[in-house]
Design a protein around this motif. Sequence first.
Motif, PDB file in Angstrom:
ATOM      1  N   TYR A 180       0.777  -1.237   0.000  1.00  0.00           N
ATOM      2  CA  TYR A 180       0.000   0.000   0.000  1.00  0.00           C
ATOM      3  C   TYR A 180       0.810   1.289   0.000  1.00  0.00           C
ATOM      4  N   GLY A 181       2.125   1.212  -0.035  1.00  0.00           N
ATOM      5  CA  GLY A 181       2.929   2.426  -0.092  1.00  0.00           C
ATOM      6  C   GLY A 181       2.944   3.181   1.229  1.00  0.00           C
ATOM      7  N   THR A 182       3.024   4.491   1.143  1.00  0.00           N
ATOM      8  CA  THR A 182       3.238   5.307   2.332  1.00  0.00           C
ATOM      9  C   THR A 182       2.047   5.343   3.281  1.00  0.00           C
ATOM     10  N   GLN A 183       0.856   5.139   2.799  1.00  0.00           N
ATOM     11  CA  GLN A 183      -0.346   5.150   3.638  1.00  0.00           C
ATOM     12  C   GLN A 183      -0.744   3.737   4.042  1.00  0.00           C
ATOM     13  N   TRP A 184       0.226   2.877   4.206  1.00  0.00           N
ATOM     14  CA  TRP A 184      -0.053   1.452   4.348  1.00  0.00           C
ATOM     15  C   TRP A 184      -0.844   1.095   5.596  1.00  0.00           C
ATOM     16  N   GLN A 185      -0.663   1.791   6.694  1.00  0.00           N
ATOM     17  CA  GLN A 185      -1.341   1.395   7.936  1.00  0.00           C
ATOM     18  C   GLN A 185      -2.859   1.503   7.807  1.00  0.00           C
ATOM     19  N   SER A 186      -3.336   2.603   7.317  1.00  0.00           N
ATOM     20  CA  SER A 186      -4.780   2.790   7.142  1.00  0.00           C
ATOM     21  C   SER A 186      -5.332   1.854   6.076  1.00  0.00           C
ATOM     22  N   ASP A 187      -4.603   1.729   4.974  1.00  0.00           N
ATOM     23  CA  ASP A 187      -5.075   0.866   3.890  1.00  0.00           C
ATOM     24  C   ASP A 187      -5.073  -0.606   4.298  1.00  0.00           C
ATOM     25  N   LEU A 188      -4.057  -1.010   5.039  1.00  0.00           N
ATOM     26  CA  LEU A 188      -4.015  -2.396   5.516  1.00  0.00           C
ATOM     27  C   LEU A 188      -5.165  -2.653   6.484  1.00  0.00           C
ATOM     28  N   ALA A 189      -5.401  -1.731   7.384  1.00  0.00           N
ATOM     29  CA  ALA A 189      -6.508  -1.891   8.329  1.00  0.00           C
ATOM     30  C   ALA A 189      -7.827  -2.039   7.582  1.00  0.00           C
ATOM     31  N   ARG A 190      -8.020  -1.240   6.560  1.00  0.00           N
ATOM     32  CA  ARG A 190      -9.242  -1.332   5.759  1.00  0.00           C
ATOM     33  C   ARG A 190      -9.349  -2.697   5.096  1.00  0.00           C
ATOM     34  N   ALA A 191      -8.252  -3.195   4.541  1.00  0.00           N
ATOM     35  CA  ALA A 191      -8.256  -4.502   3.881  1.00  0.00           C
ATOM     36  C   ALA A 191      -8.535  -5.637   4.864  1.00  0.00           C
ATOM     37  N   LEU A 192      -8.097  -5.460   6.111  1.00  0.00           N
ATOM     38  CA  LEU A 192      -8.314  -6.474   7.147  1.00  0.00           C
ATOM     39  C   LEU A 192      -9.630  -6.267   7.896  1.00  0.00           C
ATOM     40  N   ASN A 193     -10.325  -5.185   7.558  1.00  0.00           N
ATOM     41  CA  ASN A 193     -11.595  -4.855   8.199  1.00  0.00           C
ATOM     42  C   ASN A 193     -11.437  -4.670   9.712  1.00  0.00           C
ATOM     43  N   ILE A 194     -10.392  -3.908  10.068  1.00  0.00           N
ATOM     44  CA  ILE A 194     -10.137  -3.578  11.466  1.00  0.00           C
ATOM     45  C   ILE A 194      -9.907  -2.071  11.574  1.00  0.00           C
ATOM     46  N   ASP A 195      -9.959  -1.559  12.777  1.00  0.00           N
ATOM     47  CA  ASP A 195      -9.687  -0.148  13.028  1.00  0.00           C
ATOM     48  C   ASP A 195      -8.190   0.109  12.826  1.00  0.00           C
ATOM     49  N   SER A 196      -7.849   1.222  12.212  1.00  0.00           N
ATOM     50  CA  SER A 196      -6.434   1.519  11.943  1.00  0.00           C
ATOM     51  C   SER A 196      -5.632   1.695  13.241  1.00  0.00           C
ATOM     52  N   ARG A 197      -6.312   2.013  14.334  1.00  0.00           N
ATOM     53  CA  ARG A 197      -5.604   2.112  15.615  1.00  0.00           C
ATOM     54  C   ARG A 197      -4.996   0.773  16.011  1.00  0.00           C
ATOM     55  N   ARG A 198      -5.630  -0.310  15.602  1.00  0.00           N
ATOM     56  CA  ARG A 198      -5.111  -1.636  15.940  1.00  0.00           C
ATOM     57  C   ARG A 198      -3.727  -1.846  15.323  1.00  0.00           C
ATOM     58  N   VAL A 199      -3.539  -1.420  14.088  1.00  0.00           N
ATOM     59  CA  VAL A 199      -2.241  -1.556  13.427  1.00  0.00           C
ATOM     60  C   VAL A 199      -1.197  -0.754  14.192  1.00  0.00           C
ATOM     61  N   ARG A 200      -1.524   0.456  14.587  1.00  0.00           N
ATOM     62  CA  ARG A 200      -0.583   1.278  15.350  1.00  0.00           C
ATOM     63  C   ARG A 200      -0.274   0.637  16.705  1.00  0.00           C
ATOM     64  N   GLN A 201      -1.263   0.011  17.319  1.00  0.00           N
ATOM     65  CA  GLN A 201      -1.031  -0.682  18.585  1.00  0.00           C
ATOM     66  C   GLN A 201      -0.046  -1.836  18.393  1.00  0.00           C
ATOM     67  N   TRP A 202      -0.173  -2.544  17.290  1.00  0.00           N
ATOM     68  CA  TRP A 202       0.791  -3.624  17.002  1.00  0.00           C
ATOM     69  C   TRP A 202       2.197  -3.057  16.870  1.00  0.00           C
ATOM     70  N   LEU A 203       2.318  -1.968  16.137  1.00  0.00           N
ATOM     71  CA  LEU A 203       3.637  -1.383  15.870  1.00  0.00           C
ATOM     72  C   LEU A 203       4.256  -0.756  17.117  1.00  0.00           C
ATOM     73  N   ASN A 204       3.428  -0.298  18.029  1.00  0.00           N
ATOM     74  CA  ASN A 204       3.920   0.331  19.261  1.00  0.00           C
ATOM     75  C   ASN A 204       4.020  -0.644  20.426  1.00  0.00           C
ATOM     76  N   ASP A 205       3.890  -1.921  20.142  1.00  0.00           N
ATOM     77  CA  ASP A 205       3.948  -2.972  21.170  1.00  0.00           C
ATOM     78  C   ASP A 205       2.880  -2.811  22.257  1.00  0.00           C
ATOM     79  N   GLU A 206       1.771  -2.179  21.899  1.00  0.00           N
ATOM     80  CA  GLU A 206       0.655  -2.069  22.841  1.00  0.00           C
ATOM     81  C   GLU A 206      -0.217  -3.322  22.790  1.00  0.00           C
TER      82      GLU A 206
END
Length: 75
Positions: A14-40
Motif C-alpha cells: 500500500y505504499g506510504t499510507q499502508w497502515q490505514s489501507d491495511l486496516a481497511r483490507a483487514l476490516n479492522i480499526d487503523s488504531r489496531r495496526v498502530r497498537q501492534w507497531l507500538n507494542d501495545e
Amino acid sequence: MSKDKLTAIGQALYGTQWQSDLARALNIDSRRVRQWLNDERGLPDWLEGELNRLLTDKITLCQSLLDIAKQQTNQ
C-alpha cells in the motif's frame, strides 16, 4: 511474524499510507495496526495468513495486468 516484516509487507502492498489501507483490507480499526507497531498489543496469530492472502491477491492482479499489457503490445 515481526513488526519489521509487517511494515515491509504493508509498504509493499500500500505504499506510504499502508497502515490505514491495511486496516481497511483487514476490516479492522487503523488504531489496531498502530497498537501492534507500538507494542501495545501483540501481533495476532491470524495476521500472517491474511497478509499472505493479500500479497497473493496483489501478485495475481499485477500478473493479470502485465499479461494484458503484453497482449496489447503484441497486437
